[in-house]
Design an enzyme around this catalytic site. Sequence first.
Site, PDB file in Angstrom:
ATOM      1  N   ASP A  23      45.278  12.013  34.757  1.00  0.00           N
ATOM      2  CA  ASP A  23      45.139  10.629  35.231  1.00  0.00           C
ATOM      3  C   ASP A  23      45.776  10.509  36.616  1.00  0.00           C
ATOM      4  O   ASP A  23      46.863  11.052  36.845  1.00  0.00           O
ATOM      5  CB  ASP A  23      45.819   9.669  34.237  1.00  0.00           C
ATOM      6  CG  ASP A  23      45.385   8.232  34.442  1.00  0.00           C
ATOM      7  OD1 ASP A  23      44.767   7.662  33.529  1.00  0.00           O
ATOM      8  OD2 ASP A  23      45.671   7.667  35.530  1.00  0.00           O
ATOM      9  N   HIS A  63      37.027   7.344  27.286  1.00  0.00           N
ATOM     10  CA  HIS A  63      38.095   8.296  27.587  1.00  0.00           C
ATOM     11  C   HIS A  63      39.257   8.053  26.649  1.00  0.00           C
ATOM     12  O   HIS A  63      39.600   6.914  26.345  1.00  0.00           O
ATOM     13  CB  HIS A  63      38.560   8.180  29.053  1.00  0.00           C
ATOM     14  CG  HIS A  63      38.883   6.790  29.484  1.00  0.00           C
ATOM     15  ND1 HIS A  63      37.923   5.849  29.790  1.00  0.00           N
ATOM     16  CD2 HIS A  63      40.083   6.160  29.650  1.00  0.00           C
ATOM     17  CE1 HIS A  63      38.508   4.709  30.134  1.00  0.00           C
ATOM     18  NE2 HIS A  63      39.820   4.869  30.051  1.00  0.00           N
TER      19      HIS A  63
HETATM   20  P1  AMP Z   1      41.371   2.388  31.092  1.00  0.00           P
HETATM   21  O1  AMP Z   1      42.160   1.190  31.526  1.00  0.00           O
HETATM   22  O2  AMP Z   1      41.661   2.801  29.683  1.00  0.00           O
HETATM   23  O3  AMP Z   1      39.901   2.233  31.377  1.00  0.00           O
HETATM   24  O4  AMP Z   1      41.932   3.592  31.946  1.00  0.00           O
HETATM   25  C1  AMP Z   1      41.320   4.074  33.102  1.00  0.00           C
HETATM   26  C2  AMP Z   1      42.232   5.160  33.627  1.00  0.00           C
HETATM   27  O5  AMP Z   1      41.500   5.937  34.562  1.00  0.00           O
HETATM   28  C3  AMP Z   1      43.473   4.643  34.349  1.00  0.00           C
HETATM   29  O6  AMP Z   1      44.636   5.158  33.700  1.00  0.00           O
HETATM   30  C4  AMP Z   1      43.320   5.179  35.779  1.00  0.00           C
HETATM   31  O7  AMP Z   1      44.545   5.556  36.345  1.00  0.00           O
HETATM   32  C5  AMP Z   1      42.399   6.365  35.558  1.00  0.00           C
HETATM   33  N1  AMP Z   1      41.565   6.763  36.687  1.00  0.00           N
HETATM   34  C6  AMP Z   1      40.728   5.976  37.398  1.00  0.00           C
HETATM   35  N2  AMP Z   1      40.085   6.701  38.340  1.00  0.00           N
HETATM   36  C7  AMP Z   1      40.512   7.980  38.201  1.00  0.00           C
HETATM   37  C8  AMP Z   1      40.215   9.207  38.871  1.00  0.00           C
HETATM   38  N3  AMP Z   1      39.338   9.264  39.892  1.00  0.00           N
HETATM   39  N4  AMP Z   1      40.849  10.330  38.474  1.00  0.00           N
HETATM   40  C9  AMP Z   1      41.743  10.284  37.459  1.00  0.00           C
HETATM   41  N5  AMP Z   1      42.052   9.161  36.776  1.00  0.00           N
HETATM   42  C10 AMP Z   1      41.453   8.030  37.140  1.00  0.00           C
END
Ligand code: AMP
Length: 118
Positions: free
Chosen positions: A28, A95
Amino acid sequence: MCIFCKIVNKEIPANIELENDDFLAFHDINPIAPIHLLIIPKVHVQNFQEISPELMSKMTTFIQEVAKKMRLDKDGYRLLTNIGENGGQEVMHLHFHLVGGAKLKWVHLSDLNPKEAI
Ligand code: AMP
């Protein structure tokens, strides 16, 4: 195309920890613990509510492999997935957050008093 599909297609970079034909585990970008991975199916599935039992079964095995690779299987870790608006889902591609590497706290998840809600 969604951002996680772009990561699957290697159109945008990610720090990938483990990959097979069906799934990807990567770090993340905004970690909330010493180890914070996201584990996704390569095929676009909106969220947990939409995944088939067959794919979820394979995903379970993959998640367990990731936990072992990160040496979290003995000491423990947390696995969570946010679903939809009330669940706080920001990226609309299923995810699982795999979080560990420290003794985790249990947090208040809403401003409502759980004993008074519903
Ligand atoms: P959610 O709120 O469960 O949809 O979590 C989305 C997660 O994706 C968050 O913890 C973000 O920090 C992570 N995230 C978003 N874009 C990226 C990326 N390009 N690479 C890695 N993590 C990401």
